[in-house]
Write an enzyme that holds these catalytic residues in place. Structure first.
Site, PDB file in Angstrom:
ATOM      1  N   THR A 121      10.173 -22.001  -5.594  1.00 41.81           N
ATOM      2  CA  THR A 121      11.070 -21.348  -4.645  1.00 41.81           C
ATOM      3  C   THR A 121      10.743 -21.720  -3.202  1.00 41.81           C
ATOM      4  OG1 THR A 121      11.646 -19.495  -6.078  1.00 41.81           O
ATOM      5  CG2 THR A 121      11.687 -19.068  -3.727  1.00 41.81           C
ATOM      6  N   SER A 122       9.465 -21.856  -2.885  1.00 42.40           N
ATOM      7  CA  SER A 122       9.077 -22.228  -1.519  1.00 42.40           C
ATOM      8  C   SER A 122       9.601 -23.616  -1.162  1.00 42.40           C
ATOM      9  CB  SER A 122       7.555 -22.178  -1.382  1.00 42.40           C
ATOM     10  OG  SER A 122       7.073 -20.866  -1.566  1.00 42.40           O
TER      11      SER A 122
ATOM     12  N   SER B 247       4.121 -20.881   1.012  1.00 42.18           N
ATOM     13  CA  SER B 247       3.645 -20.237  -0.214  1.00 42.18           C
ATOM     14  C   SER B 247       3.707 -18.734  -0.028  1.00 42.18           C
ATOM     15  CB  SER B 247       2.212 -20.666  -0.530  1.00 42.18           C
ATOM     16  OG  SER B 247       1.642 -19.865  -1.546  1.00 42.18           O
ATOM     17  N   GLN B 248       4.379 -18.044  -0.932  1.00 43.14           N
ATOM     18  CA  GLN B 248       4.454 -16.583  -0.849  1.00 43.14           C
ATOM     19  C   GLN B 248       3.062 -15.982  -0.892  1.00 43.14           C
ATOM     20  OE1 GLN B 248       4.399 -12.574  -1.695  1.00 43.14           O
ATOM     21  NE2 GLN B 248       3.887 -13.929  -3.367  1.00 43.14           N
TER      22      GLN B 248
ATOM     23  N   HIS C 267      27.697 -39.418 -11.335  1.00 43.04           N
ATOM     24  CA  HIS C 267      26.575 -40.289 -11.703  1.00 43.04           C
ATOM     25  C   HIS C 267      25.804 -39.748 -12.903  1.00 43.04           C
ATOM     26  CE1 HIS C 267      27.184 -42.746  -8.106  1.00 43.04           C
ATOM     27  NE2 HIS C 267      27.398 -41.600  -7.474  1.00 43.04           N
TER      28      HIS C 267
ATOM     29  N   THR D  12      -1.264 -20.895  -3.630  1.00 42.28           N
ATOM     30  CA  THR D  12      -0.735 -21.882  -4.576  1.00 42.28           C
ATOM     31  C   THR D  12      -1.600 -23.135  -4.564  1.00 42.28           C
ATOM     32  OG1 THR D  12       1.470 -21.013  -4.113  1.00 42.28           O
ATOM     33  CG2 THR D  12       1.334 -23.111  -5.295  1.00 42.28           C
TER      34      THR D  12
ATOM     35  N   CYS E 112       0.836  -1.199   0.000  1.00 39.31           N
ATOM     36  CA  CYS E 112       0.000   0.000   0.000  1.00 39.31           C
ATOM     37  C   CYS E 112       0.871   1.249   0.000  1.00 39.31           C
ATOM     38  CB  CYS E 112      -0.899   0.014   1.231  1.00 39.31           C
ATOM     39  SG  CYS E 112      -2.062  -1.358   1.300  1.00 39.31           S
TER      40      CYS E 112
END
Length: 682
Positions: free
Chosen positions: A377-378, A422-423, A578, A427, A2
């Site tokens: 990312t989370s 979660s940002q 590997h 999500t 805001c």
């Protein structure tokens, strides 16, 4: 975030049109903060100071739409001139209630607009306050937490013990009932030509402009001698009498203008002379005089607020000083990290308290397993902290991608504690995983950056990461704040473990120094830009590490994929033989994260394997690491911190690199193709 802007002209004649233009320009300077609606409150048609009413104009959408709406107001004469006037304006980023006109700010106390308020922040106890006010007969029209503030000041005014109660006293009583973060600016028909502003946890500054000499350069902070515990109590004491020694004003009661804003970018075109308010300051302007007071005195209080000169040029302030929201958010991390810890970590007593979890702490401590679930990312924030959580909680910790967790119908039990990161808090896969775990009786914990989101509402308890709204699609500051939130949880869980006290103190000391160390890392921006100049034409990139820095590699590679559209892969260095080693040659760029931690020797082995295949490794290493730099094509030397927090410092160069690569490749950093900020569908 805001945006707050307010303008008072005292003995400076301005037409309503000029006032509108000033308010709109202020909001336009705040657009980069992100918003979904905007509004203003100005004095009504009667220009007699003592007989004004307040006119609200609000509009969903852009500031431009609000500007157009203002000129459609047939009832207002734009040519009316005000010698003294106070107008407030606001851009809203929805947290409580959908973006619409009713939920937009300014919020009002009643249909007569007796009090109006603009707010940046989140009131965490607004539901309790709303319930109390509804029981007293106050009717609400919006879904916002801010309307509670407007109604509360009306309640205090209606129940005043004396007719001569001041505007600042009303605000003082209101903020003592508020929990959470806020910057507030109030306007009232009962106090024409007066303004009151206050803050706690959200920024607010006041600009001052006058062609006459000002009374002081240092505004003394005043105090009351009593504290009001609830809205029904009466404080008999008064502030010291306001005079030229306790107020800021133009000498001789001359013309002066005041500008209130949440960001200096909205003020700089008017003045570079500003006062930065501190938490719990209450600033009041009446009769052209600005005073500042506080309710409680503490030993660490500064006795005055100095007028400071902004070192800023107007052309610098589009999106702040940054070319993109992502860049801005990367550079905000010293502040966002501090905000995540503020009020939660006590560095003097080495204690951590997460208020959102305290009522469930006993139940969490009785659990048998922690499951941490996220996407993108989370998920990487969960991977980054898994090891330290296992160490501090002495519990098995599962880290899950939400979609895979659901696909497997993973067994979940009543004695599990499940974290959902979660940002946005919306999500889709993470939300479905939350409901899956609730159905099986597990305790659920949300870690989000959005109060009022689905995840924050549906979990049993949670942590608000307080990173501030993140506008760029590629997450940066939310990652580091999620990281720290999980570390703080581990510290809180281990508070009574005697065997872990030395380790806890080491981590808490590391947290304390993080903001300054992040600033040091950000100072490498120019060097990272030079590296990007060498890499931006490449088609592929490998990022390798292990231990605490494996998550850094995953997150760094994701950032590069998201905004540069280069193929990149985060590789666990222990898996090099590997398969991934087949990709290494003198053409393939390889970034290696090698820090002085328990995995250092093993990372050296991986480095030798890369150089033996003619690889040219770009190494992120500690400042004192001469061993790694011998074999590096290039090095980026980072400050050292405690091993479990090193990932916060090592991810920032990769964030900066991805940003510079995207810019050099000509892509829109903030809006990468095919991606959305909040993924609300499966």
């Amino acid at each position: 975030m805001c945006g707050i802007f307010a303008y008072m002209n005292y003995r400076v004649p301005k037409t309503r049109k000029e006032i509108f233009e000033t308010l709109i320009r202020g909001l336009q300077r705040l657009e980069y903060r992100g918003y979904d609606s905007a509004g203003v409150a100005i004095d009504g048609n009667n220009h007699e100071v003592k007989e004004r009413h307040i006119h609200l104009v609000k509009k969903k959408g852009k500031v431009k739409a609000l500007d157009e709406e203002l000129y459609k107001q047939d009832s207002m004469d734009l040519k009316v001139e005000f010698e003294t006037h106070f107008g407030i304006a606001h851009t809203r980023w929805a947290t409580h209630g959908v973006p619409n006109v009713v939920n937009s700010h300014p919020q009002r106390s009643d249909k007569d607009n007796e009090f109006v308020v603009i707010h940046n922040g989140i009131i965490t106890n607004y539901k309790d306050l709303r319930k109390f006010l509804e029981s007293k007969g106050y009717e609400f029209e919006s879904e916002t937490d801010t309307e509670t503030i407007a109604k509360l000041i009306k309640y205090v005014f209606d129940n005043r013990e004396t007719e001569d109660i001041t505007f600042s006293t009303l605000v003082e009583r209101v903020i003592q009932q508020l929990e959470g973060a806020f910057a507030l600016v109030f306007k009232s028909i009962h106090y024409p030509g007066e303004a009151v502003a206050t803050r706690r946890g959200s920024p607010l500054l006041i600009g001052v402009r006058s062609k006459y000499k000002l009374s002081t350069e240092q505004i003394p902070v005043l105090y009351r001698t009593c504290t009001i515990e609830n809205v029904k109590n009466i404080c008999k004491t008064r502030l010291k009498r306001l005079d030229s020694s306790t107020c800021l004003h133009a000498v001789g009661d001359k013309a002066v203008e005041f500008f209130f804003a949440s960001d200096a970018s909205a003020i700089i075109e008017h003045t570079n002379r500003v006062i930065f308010l501190e938490d719990d300051d209450i600033a009041a302007v009446a009769d052209g005089k600005l005073s500042i007071h506080r309710v409680k005195r503490s030993a660490s209080d500064d006795p005055s607020r100095a007028i400071q000169t902004l070192q800023m040029e107007l052309q610098q302030i589009m999106k702040g000083n940054f070319s993109a929201f992502m860049q801005k958010e990367i550079f905000e991390q010293p502040e966002s990290v501090f905000n995540t810890m503020r009020g939660r970590v006590n560095f003097e007593t080495n204690t951590v308290l997460l208020g959102g979890l305290k009522d469930h702490l006993k139940e969490i401590r009785r659990c048998r397993r922690l499951i941490v679930i996220g996407c993108g990312t989370s998920y990487h924030a969960a991977v980054a902290t898994r090891q330290v959580l296992e160490e501090l909680t002495e519990l098995p910790v599962m880290v899950e991608l939400a979609s895979d967790f659901l696909d497997r119908n993973t067994p979940v039990f009543r004695d599990d504690v499940c974290f959902f990161i979660s940002q946005s808090g919306e999500t889709a896969d993470t939300l479905l995983a939350l409901r899956y775990c609730k159905d099986r009786g597990a305790l659920t914990v949300g870690i989000t950056n959005t109060v009022g989101s689905s995840i924050s509402r549906e979990t049993d308890c949670g942590v608000h990461i307080n990173a501030g709204p993140e506008i760029g699609v590629a997450s940066t500051k939310a990652y580091t704040s999620q990281f720290i939130s999980l570390v703080m949880f581990g510290l809180m869980m281990s508070e009574d473990r005697i065997s872990l006290q030395t380790r806890r103190q080491e981590i808490i000391r590391g947290l304390r120094s993080l903001p300054e160390l992040i600033k040091e890392v950000l100072s490498l921006d120019e060097k990272i830009h030079d590296l990007a100049l060498e890499l931006y034409t490449q088609r592929s990139l490998l990022v390798m590490g292990r231990g605490y820095n494996y998550a850094t590699c995953l997150e760094g590679a994701l950032k590069i994929k998201e905004i540069t559209y280069m193929h990149s892969e985060g590789i666990l260095a222990g898996e090099l033989k590997h398969g991934p080693l087949a990709l290494v040659d003198k053409q393939m760029p390889v970034i290696m994260v090698i820090m002085k931690d328990p995995c250092f020797a093993k990372c050296q082995n991986a480095l030798q394997q890369v150089t033996a295949r003619q690889g040219r490794p770009i190494i992120l290493c500690s400042k004192d690491d001469t061993e790694s730099s011998k074999f590096a094509y290039k090095t980026i030397e980072l400050p050292h911190t405690v091993d479990c927090l090193q990932g916060i410092l090592s991810v920032i160069p990769l964030q900066l690199l991805s940003f510079h690569l995207a810019v050099l490749r000509g892509y829109d950093v903030d809006f990468p193709r095919n991606l959305a900020k909040s993924v609300t569908v499966e």
